[in-house]
Design a protein around this motif. Structure first.
Motif, short mmCIF file in Angstrom:
data_model
loop_
_atom_site.label_atom_id
_atom_site.label_comp_id
_atom_site.label_asym_id
_atom_site.label_seq_id
_atom_site.Cartn_x
_atom_site.Cartn_y
_atom_site.Cartn_z
N LEU A 101 15.39 -1.99 9.30
CA LEU A 101 14.05 -2.14 8.77
C LEU A 101 13.88 -3.56 8.24
CD1 LEU A 101 11.66 -0.26 8.58
CD2 LEU A 101 12.49 0.53 6.37
N CYS A 102 12.88 -4.27 8.77
CA CYS A 102 12.63 -5.66 8.38
C CYS A 102 11.21 -5.77 7.84
CB CYS A 102 12.82 -6.60 9.57
SG CYS A 102 12.43 -8.33 9.24
N GLY A 103 11.08 -6.16 6.57
CA GLY A 103 9.75 -6.27 5.97
C GLY A 103 9.59 -7.55 5.19
N VAL A 104 8.39 -8.11 5.24
CA VAL A 104 8.07 -9.30 4.45
C VAL A 104 7.00 -8.93 3.43
CG1 VAL A 104 6.31 -10.14 6.08
CG2 VAL A 104 7.42 -11.75 4.53
N SER A 105 7.18 -9.36 2.20
CA SER A 105 6.19 -9.16 1.14
C SER A 105 5.83 -7.67 1.01
CB SER A 105 4.96 -10.02 1.42
OG SER A 105 4.10 -10.09 0.31
N MET A 106 4.58 -7.26 1.25
CA MET A 106 4.23 -5.85 1.20
C MET A 106 5.13 -5.03 2.12
SD MET A 106 0.64 -3.90 2.21
CE MET A 106 0.82 -4.20 3.99
N GLY A 107 5.50 -5.59 3.26
CA GLY A 107 6.40 -4.90 4.17
C GLY A 107 7.74 -4.60 3.53
N GLY A 108 8.17 -5.48 2.63
CA GLY A 108 9.40 -5.24 1.88
C GLY A 108 9.24 -4.12 0.88
N TYR A 109 8.08 -4.04 0.21
CA TYR A 109 7.82 -2.92 -0.70
C TYR A 109 7.90 -1.60 0.07
CZ TYR A 109 5.31 -6.68 -3.27
OH TYR A 109 4.92 -7.84 -3.87
N ILE A 110 7.29 -1.60 1.26
CA ILE A 110 7.29 -0.39 2.08
C ILE A 110 8.71 -0.06 2.53
CG2 ILE A 110 6.44 0.63 4.23
CD1 ILE A 110 3.94 -1.20 3.92
N ALA A 111 9.46 -1.08 2.93
CA ALA A 111 10.84 -0.86 3.37
C ALA A 111 11.69 -0.25 2.27
CB ALA A 111 11.45 -2.18 3.85
#
Length: 275
Positions: A101-111
């Protein structure tokens, strides 16, 4: 930003009350899958440089989060929990039982929230320019002010201010393709989706306490000139996630995957080779 149509395919799938749009790089005899989650208020196209740089035997999937890009908004009541549960249903529908799972910013919160909900389905995490903390009162108020600004002045004015904040000065002057991509991504979203997501970010839960329970290889990345995610916030991830690796990418702001894609891709592929 153009993409290789022979390598990447655009697809849709129905889950629950929404239709999710995604890009896929289908690996040959693939044994590994990477799922990319974009930041706010962007879409899956921000991961084009990563999808095209994956090894031939790795499958890559970049999704449009509910209400962003070409994914529909459904009921319209957003939260990071809703986004995380959408992702888990998406993975089950595609019969993906293990993924990075790779997330940036909000994507990191989701991850982080998705891993918290169902850790056994992930083999590694890449957390870029993100953090585990919930918004404090000042941050909440700033998001509420942004909602009022979007409602009053529209998304064009919002996109201009947002772009100036997420990129480093060098990127703003030298990387016009990335800047234009992000401007376009923001303007493709509706005002209602932007405002609903701002409320979702303001109300997200704090995942710091569960960082110690992360048992998969984790790469934490931050642009050295990021004005949104601080070094102190990145340090919380690194110090609490067992065995986490930390990388800073120079002369980058909040989106190093677009600002210095070669450096980002090298780190990403090095992690994939270890799994």
């Amino acid at each position: 930003m153009k993409y290789n149509k022979n390598l990447l395919k655009r697809k849709r799938i129905r889950i629950g009350d929404i239709s999710i749009s995604y890009l896929i790089h289908e690996g040959v005899s693939s044994s590994k899958t990477v799922v990319f989650i974009h930041g706010f208020p962007f879409n899956k196209n921000m991961w084009l440089p990563q999808l095209e740089a994956l090894p031939a035997d790795v499958t890559g999937i970049a999704v449009d989060v509910r209400g962003h890009g070409n994914s529909t908004a459904g009921h319209g009541f957003f939260s990071v929990d809703v986004f995380a549960k959408d992702l888990l249903v998406f993975l089950r529908k595609l019969e993906i039982h293990q993924s990075v799972l790779c997330g940036v910013s909000m994507g990191g919160y989701i991850a982080l929230r998705t891993y918290q909900l169902q850790p056994e389905v992930f083999s590694a995490l890449i957390l870029s320019d993100t953090n585990s903390l919930a918004d404090d009162n000042d941050a909440k108020i700033k998001r509420f002010d942004s909602i009022q600004s979007v409602l009053k002045h529209g998304k064009r004015a919002f996109s201009i201010g947002f772009v100036n904040n997420v990129f480093s000065q060098r990127s703003l002057t030298e990387n016009t393709a990335a800047v234009d991509l992000i401007k376009s991504s923001i303007r493709r979203n509706t005002e209602s989706s932007i405002c609903a997501t701002l409320l979702a970010l303001a109300s997200r839960t704090d995942t710091t306490e569960s960082l110690k329970d992360i048992t998969v290889p984790t790469l934490v990345i931050r642009g050295t000139e990021d004005r949104i995610t601080t070094k102190e916030q990145a340090d919380i991830l690194v110090s609490n996630i067992p065995g986490a690796t930390y990388v800073e990418i120079p002369e980058c702001g909040h989106l190093p995957n677009l600002e210095a894609p070669d450096l980002f891709n090298n780190e990403m592929n090095a992690l994939l080779a270890q799994i």
